[in-house]
Design a protein around this motif. Structure first.
Motif, mmCIF file in Angstrom:
data_model
loop_
_atom_site.group_PDB
_atom_site.id
_atom_site.type_symbol
_atom_site.label_atom_id
_atom_site.label_comp_id
_atom_site.label_asym_id
_atom_site.label_seq_id
_atom_site.Cartn_x
_atom_site.Cartn_y
_atom_site.Cartn_z
ATOM 1 N N GLU A 13 -0.341 -6.818 29.167
ATOM 2 C CA GLU A 13 0.511 -6.421 30.289
ATOM 3 C C GLU A 13 0.885 -4.939 30.097
ATOM 4 N N PRO A 14 0.710 -4.090 31.150
ATOM 5 C CA PRO A 14 0.963 -2.649 31.001
ATOM 6 C C PRO A 14 2.362 -2.322 30.460
ATOM 7 N N GLN A 15 3.368 -3.044 30.911
ATOM 8 C CA GLN A 15 4.728 -2.756 30.441
ATOM 9 C C GLN A 15 4.851 -2.985 28.929
ATOM 10 N N LEU A 16 4.162 -4.016 28.445
ATOM 11 C CA LEU A 16 4.194 -4.299 27.007
ATOM 12 C C LEU A 16 3.483 -3.191 26.231
ATOM 13 N N VAL A 17 2.346 -2.727 26.781
ATOM 14 C CA VAL A 17 1.602 -1.640 26.131
ATOM 15 C C VAL A 17 2.507 -0.424 25.990
ATOM 16 N N GLU A 18 3.184 -0.065 27.085
ATOM 17 C CA GLU A 18 4.069 1.107 27.071
ATOM 18 C C GLU A 18 5.182 0.938 26.033
ATOM 19 N N TRP A 61 -2.865 5.691 23.530
ATOM 20 C CA TRP A 61 -2.080 5.670 22.292
ATOM 21 C C TRP A 61 -2.077 4.276 21.668
ATOM 22 N N PHE A 62 -2.050 3.252 22.490
ATOM 23 C CA PHE A 62 -2.086 1.866 21.983
ATOM 24 C C PHE A 62 -3.346 1.678 21.134
ATOM 25 N N GLU A 63 -4.454 2.228 21.638
ATOM 26 C CA GLU A 63 -5.705 2.106 20.890
ATOM 27 C C GLU A 63 -5.720 3.017 19.665
ATOM 28 N N ARG A 64 -5.196 4.233 19.829
ATOM 29 C CA ARG A 64 -5.181 5.167 18.712
ATOM 30 C C ARG A 64 -4.354 4.619 17.542
ATOM 31 N N LEU A 65 -3.253 3.955 17.871
ATOM 32 C CA LEU A 65 -2.385 3.370 16.837
ATOM 33 C C LEU A 65 -2.890 1.999 16.372
ATOM 34 N N ARG A 66 -3.992 1.571 16.948
ATOM 35 C CA ARG A 66 -4.619 0.285 16.600
ATOM 36 C C ARG A 66 -3.651 -0.878 16.742
ATOM 37 N N LEU A 67 -2.848 -0.856 17.805
ATOM 38 C CA LEU A 67 -1.840 -1.904 17.973
ATOM 39 C C LEU A 67 -2.465 -3.240 18.396
ATOM 40 N N GLY A 68 -3.706 -3.193 18.876
ATOM 41 C CA GLY A 68 -4.372 -4.440 19.270
ATOM 42 C C GLY A 68 -5.039 -5.163 18.101
ATOM 43 N N ASP A 69 -5.059 -4.530 16.940
ATOM 44 C CA ASP A 69 -5.787 -5.124 15.807
ATOM 45 C C ASP A 69 -5.217 -6.468 15.358
ATOM 46 N N ALA A 70 -3.886 -6.586 15.389
ATOM 47 C CA ALA A 70 -3.267 -7.812 14.868
ATOM 48 C C ALA A 70 -3.749 -9.034 15.648
ATOM 49 N N VAL A 90 -1.659 -11.076 27.082
ATOM 50 C CA VAL A 90 -0.525 -10.794 26.198
ATOM 51 C C VAL A 90 0.580 -10.177 27.051
ATOM 52 N N ALA A 91 1.713 -10.851 27.085
ATOM 53 C CA ALA A 91 2.811 -10.421 27.946
ATOM 54 C C ALA A 91 4.061 -10.155 27.118
ATOM 55 N N ARG A 124 7.439 -9.511 21.631
ATOM 56 C CA ARG A 124 8.360 -8.387 21.824
ATOM 57 C C ARG A 124 7.633 -7.092 21.441
ATOM 58 N N PRO A 125 7.949 -5.980 22.111
ATOM 59 C CA PRO A 125 7.286 -4.717 21.758
ATOM 60 C C PRO A 125 7.511 -4.343 20.294
ATOM 61 N N GLU A 126 8.708 -4.592 19.772
ATOM 62 C CA GLU A 126 9.037 -4.213 18.383
ATOM 63 C C GLU A 126 8.182 -4.987 17.387
ATOM 64 N N THR A 127 7.722 -6.169 17.792
ATOM 65 C CA THR A 127 6.955 -7.004 16.869
ATOM 66 C C THR A 127 5.668 -6.313 16.426
ATOM 67 N N PHE A 128 5.128 -5.439 17.293
ATOM 68 C CA PHE A 128 3.889 -4.733 16.936
ATOM 69 C C PHE A 128 4.094 -3.837 15.710
ATOM 70 N N THR A 129 5.351 -3.479 15.436
ATOM 71 C CA THR A 129 5.616 -2.612 14.276
ATOM 72 C C THR A 129 5.989 -3.422 13.034
ATOM 73 N N GLU A 130 6.228 -4.725 13.209
ATOM 74 C CA GLU A 130 6.592 -5.581 12.063
ATOM 75 C C GLU A 130 5.334 -6.316 11.613
ATOM 76 N N VAL A 131 4.480 -5.580 10.906
ATOM 77 C CA VAL A 131 3.110 -6.040 10.674
ATOM 78 C C VAL A 131 3.034 -7.431 10.034
#
Ligand SMILES: [Zn+2]
Ligand SMILES: [Zn+2]
Length: 316
Positions: A13-18, A61-70, A90-91, A124-131
């Motif tokens: 979902e675009p809002q989640l990506v942002e 940036w989502f791709e550059r930071l590899r946030l989709g890897d998880a 993914v929403a 949650r967006p923050e979850t992407f940073t809590e590997v």
């Protein structure tokens, strides 16, 4: 970015990506450059164009930071998921409680293609940073889905079997606790569970099944240590835990319905055996099958006590 596309198409979902990108950028060395570039996008006059440029910017940036890897990695770990589903959406989840996975099935069975199955992951967006936590969450949630997709598990959406005497929320909660124990046991054997997960699940199990007493841990192991459980096993235990263990029933237990008024309650009369004989008889006249050991809620006990007092006064 290297091509590691999972077979299963994953759409965000675009809002989640942002929001995931904004959360992930916080405190990074590139943050200033990122913010400066992002601010220039506000200057684009045409609303549609601006929207589109923002979307591209955040996706890049989502791709550059590899946030989709998880998510891609977790899906690859459990091949049955990609094999039996068609896409993954993914929403955004507004809170931790709402994080999780659901399976949606469109079109009936039959036909070589079978029904179209879509996974919806809410994060949650923050979850992407809590590997670490993210990986744990995904493994756990994908195990639920793998069970649902496994014909041997025999998942059925309707939980309440014919004539189950329990309220739906109580049954659902018991079922969830059993299934979570089974899944985390499996993950622990794979070396995929966080430390302390057994203690935590056992505590939850003991609180949910207070009727098991000394047999609690042994019963817990039936689920946590299980290698092959079915949906029906979970439902059977959730409906009648004492019966599943061959124990005599000593209920009712918090959350179960009162045998007299039928309302689920957490406040049962503490010692129904000690209700005055006249009160017990009064209950018996309305409910001939009732025995004090069946219990009753405090409200019903008060009602019958009051009726008895009133009745006594009338008579004398
Ligand atoms: Zn779970
Ligand atoms: Zn009652």
């Amino acid at each position: 970015m290297a091509e590691h596309r999972p077979e299963l198409p994953v759409e965000y979902e675009p809002q989640l990506v942002e929001e995931a990108v904004l959360a992930a950028m916080r405190g990074r060395p590139e943050e200033a450059e990122f913010r400066a570039h992002r601010d220039t996008l506000y200057l684009i006059g045409d609303a549609e164009e601006r929207e589109m440029r923002f979307r591209v910017f955040h996706t890049t940036w989502f791709e550059r930071l590899r946030l989709g890897d998880a998510i891609a990695g977790a899906i690859r770990e459990q091949p049955s998921i990609a094999l039996h589903t068609h896409r993954c959406l993914v929403a955004l989840a507004p809170s931790r409680r709402e994080e999780g996975a659901e399976l949606f099935v469109a079109g009936g069975g039959g036909g070589s293609a079978g029904p179209r199955r879509t996974i919806v992951l809410r994060v949650r967006p923050e979850t992407f940073t809590e590997v670490e936590r993210f990986r744990g969450l995904l493994r756990h949630e994908l195990c639920h889905l793998a069970d649902m997709l496994d014909p041997r598990f025999g998942y059925a959406p309707g939980l309440v079997p014919l004539g189950a005497p329990l309220p739906d929320p109580l049954l659902r909660e018991r079922y969830r606790v059993l299934w979570d124990a089974a899944i985390d046991g499996r993950l622990q054997r794979l070396g995929w569970a966080p430390t302390g997960v057994r203690v935590e699940r056992l505590r939850e199990f003991a609180a949910t099944f207070p009727m098991l007493g000394e047999q609690t841990e042994e019963a817990f192991e039936r689920f946590f240590g299980a290698t092959a459980l079915t949906h029906a096993d979970l439902v059977r235990f959730a409906v009648a835990p004492e019966r599943a263990l061959g124990l005599a029933r000593r209920g009712p237990w918090p959350g179960e319905p009162c045998p007299l008024c039928g309302l689920p309650t957490h406040a049962f009369e503490p010692d129904p055996e000690r209700l005055p004989r006249a009160v017990q008889e009064r209950i018996h006249r309305r409910f001939p099958k009732w025995r004090p050991a069946d219990g009753l809620c405090r409200q019903c006990a008060d009602l019958y006590r009051a009726a008895d007092r009133a009745g006594t006064r009338e008579v004398s």
